[in-house]
Write an enzyme that holds these catalytic residues in place. Sequence first.
Site, PDB file in Angstrom:
ATOM      1  N   HIS A  34      -3.959  61.743 -10.478  1.00 37.97           N
ATOM      2  CA  HIS A  34      -3.977  61.253 -11.849  1.00 37.97           C
ATOM      3  C   HIS A  34      -4.320  62.413 -12.789  1.00 37.97           C
ATOM      4  O   HIS A  34      -5.089  63.302 -12.410  1.00 37.97           O
ATOM      5  CB  HIS A  34      -5.029  60.156 -12.036  1.00 37.97           C
ATOM      6  CG  HIS A  34      -4.723  58.881 -11.331  1.00 37.97           C
ATOM      7  ND1 HIS A  34      -3.697  58.040 -11.723  1.00 37.97           N
ATOM      8  CD2 HIS A  34      -5.309  58.281 -10.256  1.00 37.97           C
ATOM      9  CE1 HIS A  34      -3.671  56.984 -10.920  1.00 37.97           C
ATOM     10  NE2 HIS A  34      -4.630  57.112 -10.022  1.00 37.97           N
ATOM     11  N   ASP A  83       3.109  48.967  -2.426  1.00 36.85           N
ATOM     12  CA  ASP A  83       1.750  49.499  -2.535  1.00 36.85           C
ATOM     13  C   ASP A  83       1.330  49.713  -3.992  1.00 36.85           C
ATOM     14  O   ASP A  83       2.072  50.264  -4.792  1.00 36.85           O
ATOM     15  CB  ASP A  83       1.610  50.808  -1.776  1.00 36.85           C
ATOM     16  CG  ASP A  83       0.172  51.288  -1.810  1.00 36.85           C
ATOM     17  OD1 ASP A  83      -0.697  50.570  -1.298  1.00 36.85           O
ATOM     18  OD2 ASP A  83      -0.087  52.354  -2.387  1.00 36.85           O
ATOM     19  N   ASP A 114      -3.515  58.090   1.338  1.00 39.94           N
ATOM     20  CA  ASP A 114      -3.401  57.403   0.046  1.00 39.94           C
ATOM     21  C   ASP A 114      -3.626  58.397  -1.094  1.00 39.94           C
ATOM     22  O   ASP A 114      -4.280  58.084  -2.096  1.00 39.94           O
ATOM     23  CB  ASP A 114      -4.363  56.218  -0.048  1.00 39.94           C
ATOM     24  CG  ASP A 114      -4.044  55.284  -1.213  1.00 39.94           C
ATOM     25  OD1 ASP A 114      -2.981  55.465  -1.854  1.00 39.94           O
ATOM     26  OD2 ASP A 114      -4.864  54.387  -1.490  1.00 39.94           O
ATOM     27  N   ASN A 141       5.993  53.699  -6.037  1.00 34.89           N
ATOM     28  CA  ASN A 141       5.566  53.374  -7.407  1.00 34.89           C
ATOM     29  C   ASN A 141       5.825  54.526  -8.364  1.00 34.89           C
ATOM     30  O   ASN A 141       4.929  55.149  -8.921  1.00 34.89           O
ATOM     31  CB  ASN A 141       4.101  52.929  -7.449  1.00 34.89           C
ATOM     32  CG  ASN A 141       3.149  53.940  -6.839  1.00 34.89           C
ATOM     33  OD1 ASN A 141       3.538  54.788  -6.047  1.00 34.89           O
ATOM     34  ND2 ASN A 141       1.889  53.853  -7.209  1.00 34.89           N
ATOM     35  N   HIS A 145       1.229  57.642   3.800  1.00 36.07           N
ATOM     36  CA  HIS A 145       0.843  57.002   2.543  1.00 36.07           C
ATOM     37  C   HIS A 145       0.503  58.056   1.488  1.00 36.07           C
ATOM     38  O   HIS A 145      -0.656  58.399   1.276  1.00 36.07           O
ATOM     39  CB  HIS A 145      -0.360  56.094   2.794  1.00 36.07           C
ATOM     40  CG  HIS A 145      -0.636  55.122   1.702  1.00 36.07           C
ATOM     41  ND1 HIS A 145      -1.100  53.848   1.945  1.00 36.07           N
ATOM     42  CD2 HIS A 145      -0.528  55.224   0.350  1.00 36.07           C
ATOM     43  CE1 HIS A 145      -1.273  53.216   0.794  1.00 36.07           C
ATOM     44  NE2 HIS A 145      -0.941  54.033  -0.185  1.00 36.07           N
TER      45      HIS A 145
END
Length: 435
Positions: free
Chosen positions: A308, A151, A304, A91, A57
């Site tokens: 950013h 996801d 995960d 994504n 992930h």
Amino acid sequence: MTESLLFRGASVLGAESADILVKDGVIAELGSGLSAAGARVIDADGLVALPGLVDLHTHLREPGYEASETVLSGTRAAAAGGFTAVFAMPNTSPVADSAGVVEQELALGEAAGYATVQPIGAVTVGQKGERLAELGAMASSRAQVRVFSDDGFCVWDPLIMRRALEYVKAFDGVIAQHAQDPRLTEGAQLNEGAVSAELGLAGWPAVAEESIIARDILLAEHVGSRLHVCHLSTAGSVDLIRWAKKRGVAVTAEVTPHHLLLTDELARGYDARFKVNPPLRTQEDVLAVREGLADGTIDIVATDHAPHPSEAKACEWQAAANGMVGLESALRVVHQAVVQTGLLGWEDVARVMSAAPARIGSLTGHGTPIAAGQPAEFTLYDAAAQGVFAEADLHGQSTNSPYLGRDLPGKVLWTVHRGYLTLEDGVLATLGAHS
């Protein structure tokens, strides 16, 4: 041809000391007192040798969001954390919902050379939840996709979820669900509980996760297909997975390092580094997911990793993006949360962070034992080290780590991927011909 490497005195899975000889991309020999003419000799005395870590992930952001991360920067972060393979979430922009995009991601990973990049395909077109993406085309592409996920978004429509589960049975694929009922989490900002009430932040109820997991367990049982639950975070979710496994449902589940260690109490300072989806939960939930990982209910740890840019976090809590970077810190956090607490040994860590994620994702050549004849994919970890996690420990393009300034055990020193070094004595290697 890669150089031969001879690691002397490594503690394989934290147990017996052994020399590891690497030649031509494989572990040529494992034993004591080994020698090899011309091999580079590396002192690994006391270091824990683990199979190369595999992350099921990871958000690599490329194509489309290169300001946050690229495949190159993300896999450099992976190598620094002891990972030799990462599964890239879809994504991106464009969304990885077609053969062309997943093949592009695969090629970018091959060009970078720091870790195997295995694309995950979107379940629905554009991750919009309206119609199935080209699952078969992605499965038969050069990327050989076997894991599909929206996801970041829940596959909320039960009919679409059922159809997806049915479709992937043909090639033993798996649907990895982001379990979040969108209606129950509208405007949600923090785990629903005492802290959210005191801070005046909209609550994110545990039942929003648990209700989707319960539904999907029943769908997977009905269809007879494989379901994987992403970033499980509540005590109730652990109970549901435990119940499903007792029924013989083909369900697997993951927990993140941050849900093994951190709680919603950290939100009291409104520091958006602690804002994540699903949110940090209570200490009761932390203890429950630790127990679930220890007893085998939860199959794997997955990071995960969600980079950013600084402006997406350096703002008020409500406006901040969800997500944390986690590749470089994952093994150290697992060490603190479940090894130092006596819940798992290093052999267990190898299972939940390497063998099981590779098996769930149908990724060959990874998650293999440290043994003669096996692919040379492993990492060496100094379990005796201790230090404050700092920005210097981050090697991606983003710094939104919740662990900055926190004292963590251990240090990853060496990572071997395809028989060559990607991390040398704690420093990222410069790759040339290998990549």
